[in-house]
Design an enzyme around this catalytic site. Structure first.
Site, PDB file in Angstrom:
ATOM      1  N   HIS A   1       0.854  -1.192   0.000  1.00  0.00           N
ATOM      2  CA  HIS A   1       0.000   0.000   0.000  1.00  0.00           C
ATOM      3  C   HIS A   1       0.892   1.246   0.000  1.00  0.00           C
ATOM      4  O   HIS A   1       1.285   1.725  -1.054  1.00  0.00           O
ATOM      5  CB  HIS A   1      -0.934  -0.086   1.219  1.00  0.00           C
ATOM      6  CG  HIS A   1      -2.054   0.899   1.236  1.00  0.00           C
ATOM      7  ND1 HIS A   1      -2.335   1.747   0.209  1.00  0.00           N
ATOM      8  CD2 HIS A   1      -2.993   1.159   2.192  1.00  0.00           C
ATOM      9  CE1 HIS A   1      -3.381   2.492   0.512  1.00  0.00           C
ATOM     10  NE2 HIS A   1      -3.801   2.163   1.714  1.00  0.00           N
TER      11      HIS A   1
ATOM     12  N   HIS B   1      -2.076  -1.204 -11.447  1.00  0.00           N
ATOM     13  CA  HIS B   1      -2.967  -0.771 -10.370  1.00  0.00           C
ATOM     14  C   HIS B   1      -4.227  -1.613 -10.423  1.00  0.00           C
ATOM     15  O   HIS B   1      -4.676  -1.981 -11.515  1.00  0.00           O
ATOM     16  CB  HIS B   1      -3.323   0.720 -10.549  1.00  0.00           C
ATOM     17  CG  HIS B   1      -3.879   1.347  -9.319  1.00  0.00           C
ATOM     18  ND1 HIS B   1      -5.201   1.237  -8.966  1.00  0.00           N
ATOM     19  CD2 HIS B   1      -3.290   2.079  -8.335  1.00  0.00           C
ATOM     20  CE1 HIS B   1      -5.406   1.877  -7.830  1.00  0.00           C
ATOM     21  NE2 HIS B   1      -4.251   2.390  -7.420  1.00  0.00           N
TER      22      HIS B   1
ATOM     23  N   ASP C   1       3.049   5.953  -7.393  1.00  0.00           N
ATOM     24  CA  ASP C   1       4.316   5.708  -6.708  1.00  0.00           C
ATOM     25  C   ASP C   1       5.526   5.770  -7.619  1.00  0.00           C
ATOM     26  O   ASP C   1       6.660   5.795  -7.152  1.00  0.00           O
ATOM     27  CB  ASP C   1       4.276   4.343  -6.008  1.00  0.00           C
ATOM     28  CG  ASP C   1       3.284   4.349  -4.861  1.00  0.00           C
ATOM     29  OD1 ASP C   1       3.274   5.343  -4.122  1.00  0.00           O
ATOM     30  OD2 ASP C   1       2.521   3.383  -4.718  1.00  0.00           O
TER      31      ASP C   1
HETATM   32  N1  CMC Z   1       5.021  -5.638 -13.269  1.00  0.00           N
HETATM   33  C1  CMC Z   1       4.867  -6.689 -14.088  1.00  0.00           C
HETATM   34  N2  CMC Z   1       3.715  -7.342 -14.303  1.00  0.00           N
HETATM   35  C2  CMC Z   1       2.658  -6.897 -13.625  1.00  0.00           C
HETATM   36  C3  CMC Z   1       2.726  -5.799 -12.745  1.00  0.00           C
HETATM   37  C4  CMC Z   1       3.953  -5.167 -12.582  1.00  0.00           C
HETATM   38  N3  CMC Z   1       4.091  -4.110 -11.778  1.00  0.00           N
HETATM   39  N4  CMC Z   1       1.497  -5.579 -12.205  1.00  0.00           N
HETATM   40  C5  CMC Z   1       0.701  -6.511 -12.730  1.00  0.00           C
HETATM   41  N5  CMC Z   1       1.400  -7.308 -13.585  1.00  0.00           N
HETATM   42  C6  CMC Z   1       0.862  -8.395 -14.416  1.00  0.00           C
HETATM   43  C7  CMC Z   1       0.611  -9.645 -13.596  1.00  0.00           C
HETATM   44  O1  CMC Z   1       1.737 -10.479 -13.577  1.00  0.00           O
HETATM   45  C8  CMC Z   1      -0.565 -10.242 -14.336  1.00  0.00           C
HETATM   46  O2  CMC Z   1      -0.079 -10.858 -15.497  1.00  0.00           O
HETATM   47  P1  CMC Z   1      -0.690 -12.264 -15.999  1.00  0.00           P
HETATM   48  O3  CMC Z   1      -2.101 -11.935 -16.383  1.00  0.00           O
HETATM   49  O4  CMC Z   1       0.180 -12.683 -17.116  1.00  0.00           O
HETATM   50  O5  CMC Z   1      -0.627 -13.183 -14.814  1.00  0.00           O
HETATM   51  C9  CMC Z   1      -1.379  -9.037 -14.772  1.00  0.00           C
HETATM   52  O6  CMC Z   1      -0.419  -7.984 -14.907  1.00  0.00           O
HETATM   53  C10 CMC Z   1      -2.477  -8.630 -13.784  1.00  0.00           C
HETATM   54  O7  CMC Z   1      -1.856  -8.448 -12.489  1.00  0.00           O
HETATM   55  P2  CMC Z   1      -2.587  -8.656 -11.087  1.00  0.00           P
HETATM   56  O8  CMC Z   1      -1.543  -9.042 -10.093  1.00  0.00           O
HETATM   57  O9  CMC Z   1      -3.772  -9.554 -11.244  1.00  0.00           O
HETATM   58  O10 CMC Z   1      -3.126  -7.192 -10.797  1.00  0.00           O
HETATM   59  P3  CMC Z   1      -3.642  -6.655  -9.400  1.00  0.00           P
HETATM   60  O11 CMC Z   1      -4.741  -5.731  -9.707  1.00  0.00           O
HETATM   61  O12 CMC Z   1      -3.937  -7.749  -8.446  1.00  0.00           O
HETATM   62  O13 CMC Z   1      -2.359  -5.887  -8.850  1.00  0.00           O
HETATM   63  C11 CMC Z   1      -0.865  -4.221  -8.137  1.00  0.00           C
HETATM   64  C12 CMC Z   1      -2.250  -4.526  -8.720  1.00  0.00           C
HETATM   65  C13 CMC Z   1      -0.747  -2.706  -7.928  1.00  0.00           C
HETATM   66  C14 CMC Z   1      -0.695  -4.921  -6.790  1.00  0.00           C
HETATM   67  C15 CMC Z   1       0.209  -4.703  -9.162  1.00  0.00           C
HETATM   68  O14 CMC Z   1       0.038  -4.063 -10.403  1.00  0.00           O
HETATM   69  C16 CMC Z   1       1.620  -4.552  -8.631  1.00  0.00           C
HETATM   70  O15 CMC Z   1       2.115  -5.402  -7.898  1.00  0.00           O
HETATM   71  N6  CMC Z   1       2.323  -3.412  -8.989  1.00  0.00           N
HETATM   72  C17 CMC Z   1       3.627  -3.130  -8.472  1.00  0.00           C
HETATM   73  C18 CMC Z   1       3.520  -2.544  -7.045  1.00  0.00           C
HETATM   74  C19 CMC Z   1       3.022  -1.124  -7.063  1.00  0.00           C
HETATM   75  O16 CMC Z   1       3.468  -0.293  -7.835  1.00  0.00           O
HETATM   76  N7  CMC Z   1       2.075  -0.828  -6.142  1.00  0.00           N
HETATM   77  C20 CMC Z   1       1.521   0.525  -5.975  1.00  0.00           C
HETATM   78  C21 CMC Z   1       0.050   0.583  -6.212  1.00  0.00           C
HETATM   79  S1  CMC Z   1      -0.571   2.284  -6.300  1.00  0.00           S
HETATM   80  C22 CMC Z   1      -0.509   2.925  -4.648  1.00  0.00           C
HETATM   81  C23 CMC Z   1      -1.465   2.341  -3.646  1.00  0.00           C
HETATM   82  O17 CMC Z   1      -2.618   2.022  -3.993  1.00  0.00           O
HETATM   83  O18 CMC Z   1      -1.087   2.249  -2.460  1.00  0.00           O
END
Ligand code: CMC
Length: 444
Positions: free
Chosen positions: A270, A309, A365
Site C-alpha cells: 500500500h 494498479h 508511486d
Molecule cells: N510488473 C509486471 N507485471 C505486472 C505488474 C507489474 N508491476 N502488475 C501486474 N502485472 C501483471 C501480472 O503479472 C498479471 O499478469 P498475468 O495476467 O500474465 O498473470 C497481470 O499484470 C495482472 O496483475 P494482477 O496481479 O492480477 O493485478 P492486481 O490488480 O492484483 O495488482 C498491483 C495490482 C498494484 C498490486 C500490481 O500491479 C503490482 O504489484 N504493482 C507493483 C507494485 C506497485 O506499484 N504498487 C503501488 C500501487 S498504487 C498505490 C497504492 O494504492 O497504495
C-alpha cells in the site's frame, strides 16, 4: 418495445426456483441473495469475495475513480484542476465538507486547523521513548493511538461538534507528529510549529529548521509538497480507508481508528511501493541496464514497481501530475539522477506488448519516491508523507460512515471449510501424528 426492468432474475438450478432482485446503481444487495435456499432452514445464499474485489462496502459521495479512463475526482472536482489551482488545506476542506470554501470559511478553517498543530508535551516525551532507530511509520501508528488517551471526548462519535474537533486536531497534528518522528530518527531536537507559515511550509520548517530563528521554506518546494498532498488526500475504498471504516464501525474513537488506518498504510503493498520504486531504479543504475530488467519482468521473475494498479487500467492521473512536478522540485534541489532511468523505463515499457496488453501504466508511486528523495527525505519517511494528507480522506470517510444509517459494525461472513464436529480427547490418548500431519501443523 417493453420498458427494460431494473431487476436481475436468478434461476437456482438446484430447485428450479426463480428470484427477481432489484438493481440499484448497477448493484444488487448481497442480503437479497439470502432468500435463495434449498431447504427453509438453510442460512441462504452468500457471495464469496476474498479481498472485496467486486463488493461495494458503502455508498460514498467523496471520491470518484474511473480506472479505465484514468479519472480521479474529489467531490466532483478533477484532480488535475485541484493540483493546479488549490492548496492542500483547501482540498482537505473540500474532501471533509463536500464543497470548496469561500474566503471567509477558508480562513476560519485554516485558523481552526492551525490552532491544533501543537501536541501535548507528554506526547513529545512519549515519542522520545522510541528507540533511536525506530521506523517513523511505526512511531506514527503508536503515537496516533496514544492520542486517544489525551482526548477522551473523542469517544462521542455521534456528536457533530466532537467529530469536527477531532478532524481539525488530527489534520493539524499529523505534520507535527511526522516531523517529530523524522527528527527523532536523526537525533535532532524537535521543532515546534510555526503557524505563520502555510500548512506545508510549517511542515518543512519542523523537518528541516536548524539554528536559524525563522525558517523560510522554498516556495517551489512548498508548492510541490502541496501538490503531493492534494494527490494523496483520498482514494476511495483502498486498504487503509477500509481499515478506518471497519475499525471505526465498532464505534471506537477516531484516533484509534486512524492508528489502524496508518498501520494498513504501513504495508509494502500500500504505502510502501514508492520506496520499492526508488530501490529498483537505484539497482538498475543506468539506462543501459533497463532492457535486462524488462526481460526479468517479462519472464515473471519480478514486478516493475510503480507500474500497474487494481483500479487504473490507464495512466494513473496522479502519476501524470507528479512527472511534471518532479521538474519543479529539481529546479531547487538539482535533478535526481534516477529520473532519467525512470523516464526511459516508462518509454520502453509503454511500447512493449507485455505492458500494453495488460494495461500496465505508471501509478502514483512511480514518480513520488523520486521527488521525496530529491527533497532530502529518507525512504522510511515516504509512507509517513502519504499518511499526513490521507488523514483528511480517512476522517471524511469515517464521518460519512458514522452518519450512514445503513452502516453497522463491519462483520463479514466466511465459508467454513474446516473439520465437522469432533470431541475432545485427553492429551495422552491422542494418536501420534503422522509426518504429513506434523508438516501441515507447521505450515501455520
Ligand atoms: N510488473 C509486471 N507485471 C505486472 C505488474 C507489474 N508491476 N502488475 C501486474 N502485472 C501483471 C501480472 O503479472 C498479471 O499478469 P498475468 O495476467 O500474465 O498473470 C497481470 O499484470 C495482472 O496483475 P494482477 O496481479 O492480477 O493485478 P492486481 O490488480 O492484483 O495488482 C498491483 C495490482 C498494484 C498490486 C500490481 O500491479 C503490482 O504489484 N504493482 C507493483 C507494485 C506497485 O506499484 N504498487 C503501488 C500501487 S498504487 C498505490 C497504492 O494504492 O497504495
Amino acid at each position: 418495445m417493453a420498458m427494460a426492468k431494473n431487476t436481475l432474475t436468478i434461476t437456482d438450478n438446484r430447485t428450479g426456483k426463480q428470484y427477481e432482485l432489484p438493481i440499484e446503481n448497477d448493484t444488487i444487495r448481497a442480503a437479497d441473495l439470502r432468500q435463495i435456499k434449498v431447504r427453509p432452514d438453510d442460512f441462504g445464499m452468500m457471495t464469496y469475495d476474498p479481498a472485496f474485489t467486486n463488493t461495494a462496502s458503502c455508498k460514498s459521495k467523496i471520491t470518484f475513480i474511473d480506472g479505465d479512463r484514468g479519472i480521479l475526482r474529489y467531490r466532483g472536482y478533477p484532480i488535475e484542476d485541484l493540483a493546479e489551482h488549490s492548496n492542500y488545506l483547501e482540498t482537505a476542506y473540500l474532501v471533509v465538507k463536500g464543497e470548496l470554501p469561500d474566503r471567509k470559511r477558508f480562513e476560519m478553517w485554516e485558523h481552526n486547523v492551525k490552532v491544533h498543530t501543537m501536541v501535548h508535551e507528554n506526547i513529545k516525551k512519549f515519542m522520545e521513548g522510541y528507540r533511536y532507530d525506530a521506523h517513523p511509520m511505526g512511531m506514527l501508528v503508536g503515537t496516533i493511538g496514544a492520542l486517544s488517551t489525551f482526548y477522551p471526548d473523542a469517544a462521542s462519535i455521534h456528536d457533530l461538534e466532537s467529530r469536527r474537533l477531532q478532524t481539525r486536531r488530527l489534520i493539524g497534528k499529523l505534520p507535527t507528529l511526522a516531523a517529530f518522528a523524522y527528527r527523532h530518527s536523526r537525533g535532532l531536537p524537535y521543532v515546534y510549529p510555526d503557524n505563520e507559515l502555510s500548512y506545508t511550509g510549517n511542515f518543512l520548517s519542523m523537518l528541516f529548521r536548524m539554528t536559524e530563528l525563522k525558517y523560510k521554506p522554498d516556495p517551489k518546494l512548498e508548492h510541490a509538497l502541496d501538490v503531493l498532498f492534494i494527490l494523496h488526500a483520498d482514494h476511495e475504498q483502498n486498504c487503509s480507508t477500509n481499515a478506518m471504516r471497519s475499525v471505526g464501525s465498532s464505534q471506537v474513537d477516531p484516533y484509534s481508528a486512524t492508528a489502524a488506518a496508518v498501520a494498513a498504510l504501513y504495508g509494502p503493498l500500500h504505502g510502501g511501493a514508492n520506496e520499492a520504486v526508488v530501490r529498483m531504479l537505484t539497482e538498475i543504475g543506468s539506462v543501459e541496464r533497463i532492457p535486462e530488467l524488462i526481460k526479468q519482468v517479462k519472464a515473471g521473475e519480478r514486478r516493475l514497481m510503480g507500474f500497474g494498479h487494481r483500479v487504473y487500467k490507464n495512466y494513473d492521473p496522479r502519476a501524470k501530475i507528479l512527472k511534471k512536478a518532479a521538474y519543479e522540485v529539481f529546479e531547487v534541489t538539482g535533478a535526481n539522477p534516477l529520473i532519467k532511468i525512470a523516464l526511459e523505463l516508462e518509454r520502453i515499457a509503454l511500447q512493449d506488448d507485455y505492458f500494453v496488453s495488460r494495461k500496465l501504466y505508471p501509478n502514483v508511486d512511480f514518480y513520488s519516491g523520486i521527488i521525496y528523495q530529491a527533497m532530502g527525505f529518507p525512504t522510511a519517511m515516504f509512507p509517513v508523507l502519504f499518511a499526513i494528507p490521507r488523514t483528511s480522506g480517512w476522517m471524511s470517510q469515517w464521518a460519512e460512515m458514522v452518519r450512514d444509517e445503513e452502516q453497522k459494525i463491519a462483520r463479514p461472513r466466511q465459508v467454513y471449510i474446516g473439520e465437522g464436529e469432533r470431541h475432545y480427547t485427553p492429551i495422552d490418548k491422542r494418536p501420534v501424528p503422522t509426518m504429513r500431519e506434523e508438516a501441515v501443523a507447521e505450515e501455520i
